[in-house]
Design an enzyme around this catalytic site. Structure first.
Site, PDB file in Angstrom:
ATOM      1  N   GLU A   1       0.826  -1.202   0.000  1.00  0.00           N
ATOM      2  CA  GLU A   1       0.000   0.000   0.000  1.00  0.00           C
ATOM      3  C   GLU A   1       0.866   1.260   0.000  1.00  0.00           C
ATOM      4  OE1 GLU A   1      -3.060   0.359  -0.586  1.00  0.00           O
ATOM      5  OE2 GLU A   1      -3.646  -1.751  -0.522  1.00  0.00           O
TER       6      GLU A   1
ATOM      7  N   TYR B   1      -6.328   6.588   4.252  1.00  0.00           N
ATOM      8  CA  TYR B   1      -6.493   5.563   3.213  1.00  0.00           C
ATOM      9  C   TYR B   1      -5.708   4.303   3.566  1.00  0.00           C
ATOM     10  CZ  TYR B   1      -5.506   2.629  -0.693  1.00  0.00           C
ATOM     11  OH  TYR B   1      -5.348   1.502  -1.469  1.00  0.00           O
TER      12      TYR B   1
ATOM     13  N   ASP C   1      -9.551   4.818  -2.713  1.00  0.00           N
ATOM     14  CA  ASP C   1      -8.503   5.265  -3.627  1.00  0.00           C
ATOM     15  C   ASP C   1      -9.168   5.785  -4.889  1.00  0.00           C
ATOM     16  OD1 ASP C   1      -9.317   3.031  -5.067  1.00  0.00           O
ATOM     17  OD2 ASP C   1      -7.328   2.119  -5.173  1.00  0.00           O
TER      18      ASP C   1
END
Length: 357
Positions: free
Chosen positions: A49, A132, A150
Site C-alpha cells: 500500500e 487511506y 482510492d
C-alpha cells in the site's frame, strides 16, 4: 444507486465477481485461498500500500519482490541501513514514503513487538500511515469493515450513484457512500473487489459497462454519463522551477555527492550539489572553485506540483580538490541506479559531455 436496489445488493453482486476475476497480485491472498484458511501478511499489505501510493501496480511489482526478498518481515526492514533502503527505493519517487517506511517499521518492531495494530485507530498512530492506508490495511490484512478510498473506488462510487459534484469536493460524499456499502462479511475481499473493478472494468476512459457486475444498479450507466464521471475541478497551472546541478568527477573516478536535507523533496537521498530550485533562473552556486563546463544540456522532470528544468555544470578535478559541501564517493561504490530519478537523469545526460572525455 438506482431505485429498487439496496446497499447490500452491491456486495452481493461484486463478491462473486471478485471470486472469479480477482487480479493475481504478489501481496494478495486469492479469495479461494482465503476460503481455505490462508491469511494475509499485514507486513506485505502495508508495504504494497505504501509503494502503490501515486504509483502503478506494474511499476511496484519488481520493487515489492526486491524488498520482500531482502527484508522478508518488518523486523528485518527495521534493522536495515537507511541508505540501503533509500537506494532500493530509488525510482519509485515520493521519497518521503521511504523515510516514513523505515520510521514505521521501527515503531512496529520496537513498540508493537513486530505486529501491526489491527484497527484503523491503532494504524493511524504509526508514522506515514494516513486514513487511506489505515483503512486498506485494516480491511485487507485484518478483514475489518473499513471504507477504503482510492482513485478506483472514487470512480466506481461516483458512477454508481451519479455523483456530479467535482473532485476533490466530492471526497466526503464518496467516503460516506463507501462506508454505507462496506459489508460486515468479507469486507477485505469487498474492498479489493471495488478496487479491481475500477482498475479493470470501470476504467477512467471507455468503461466496459456491458460486462460490469454492477451495471443494473448504476445510475450513471442508466443516464449515459458513466464516462464523464467523476467530474474534476479545473486544474491549477503547474509552475516551472529552474535549478543547476553540479557534477564533479575526481581524477580517481570518485563523484561528488551530497545527502539532501531530511525534509523536503528527495529528503535524505544522495544527489548532486546544486542551487535552490526557483521560478526564476538561480545564481551560480558551485560546490568548489574550478573551471566549470556547460554542456548545454538540461534535465526535464515533473514532480507533483511543478515542472523542473535543471541545467548541468560539469567539472573534472584533481585528487586534492576540496569541496565546500558534499563528499566524494569512491568509484567502486558509486551506483547511478541508487540515485533518485531526477539525479540519475542528470548523470545520464552528462555522459559523453565531460570536459576531459
Amino acid at each position: 444507486m438506482r431505485d429498487g436496489f439496496s446497499d447490500s445488493d452491491a456486495s452481493a453482486a461484486l463478491l462473486p465477481w471478485y471470486d472469479a476475476h480477482a487480479r493475481d497480485l504478489p501481496w494478495r491472498i486469492a479469495p479461494q485461498a482465503l476460503a481455505k484458511g490462508a491469511r494475509p501478511d499485514p507486513y506485505r499489505i502495508w508495504l504494497s500500500e505504501v509503494m502503490l501510493q501515486q504509483t502503478t501496480v506494474a511499476a511496484v511489482r519488481t520493487y515489492f519482490h526486491d524488498f520482500t526478498t531482502r527484508w522478508p518481515d518488518v523486523d528485518a526492514l527495521a534493522a536495515a541501513d537507511d541508505a540501503t533502503v533509500m537506494g532500493a527505493w530509488a525510482g519509485l519517487g515520493y521519497y518521503a514514503r521511504a523515510r516514513n517506511l523505515l520510521k514505521c517499521a521501527r515503531v512496529v518492531a520496537q513498540e508493537h513487538g513486530g505486529r501491526f495494530p489491527s484497527d484503523e485507530a491503532g494504524l493511524l498512530t504509526l508514522p506515514g500511515i494516513g486514513p487511506y492506508t489505515a483503512a486498506a490495511i485494516a480491511a485487507i490484512a485484518f478483514d475489518r469493515p473499513a471504507a477504503v478510498m482510492d482513485g478506483n473506488v472514487e470512480r466506481v462510487l461516483a458512477r454508481l450513484f451519479a455523483v456530479e459534484v467535482p473532485l476533490p469536493s466530492a471526497k466526503p460524499i464518496l467516503k460516506d457512500l463507501a462506508a454505507r456499502l462496506t459489508p460486515a462479511q468479507r469486507p477485505g475481499c469487498y474492498a479489493q473487489a471495488v478496487m479491481d473493478l475500477g482498475a479493470t472494468i470501470c476504467t477512467p476512459r471507455s468503461p466496459a459497462c456491458g460486462i460490469c457486475p454492477l451495471r443494473v444498479m448504476c445510475r450513471a450507466s442508466a443516464m449515459g454519463i458513466a464516462a464523464e464521471l467523476p467530474r474534476k475541478a479545473p486544474k491549477k497551472r503547474v509552475p516551472t522551477r529552474h535549478g543547476i546541478a553540479y557534477l564533479v568527477r575526481r581524477a580517481d573516478g570518485a563523484m561528488l555527492l551530497e545527502t539532501r536535507p531530511e525534509t523536503g523533496l528527495l529528503g535524505g537521498m544522495l544527489g548532486w550539489p546544486g542551487s535552490d530550485w526557483a521560478e526564476t533562473p538561480p545564481a551560480e552556486a558551485p560546490p568548489l572553485a574550478t573551471v566549470w563546463h556547460d554542456p548545454a544540456r538540461e534535465v526535464r522532470h515533473t514532480f507533483t506540483h511543478f515542472h523542473l528544468r535543471l541545467a548541468l555544470r560539469l567539472a573534472c578535478v584533481g585528487q586534492d580538490a576540496t569541496p565546500d559541501r558534499g563528499e566524494f564517493l569512491p568509484r567502486a561504490i558509486f551506483r547511478p541506479a541508487n540515485l533518485p530519478t531526477v539525479m540519475r537523469k542528470a548523470w545520464d545526460l552528462a555522459q559523453g559531455a565531460w570536459p576531459e572525455d
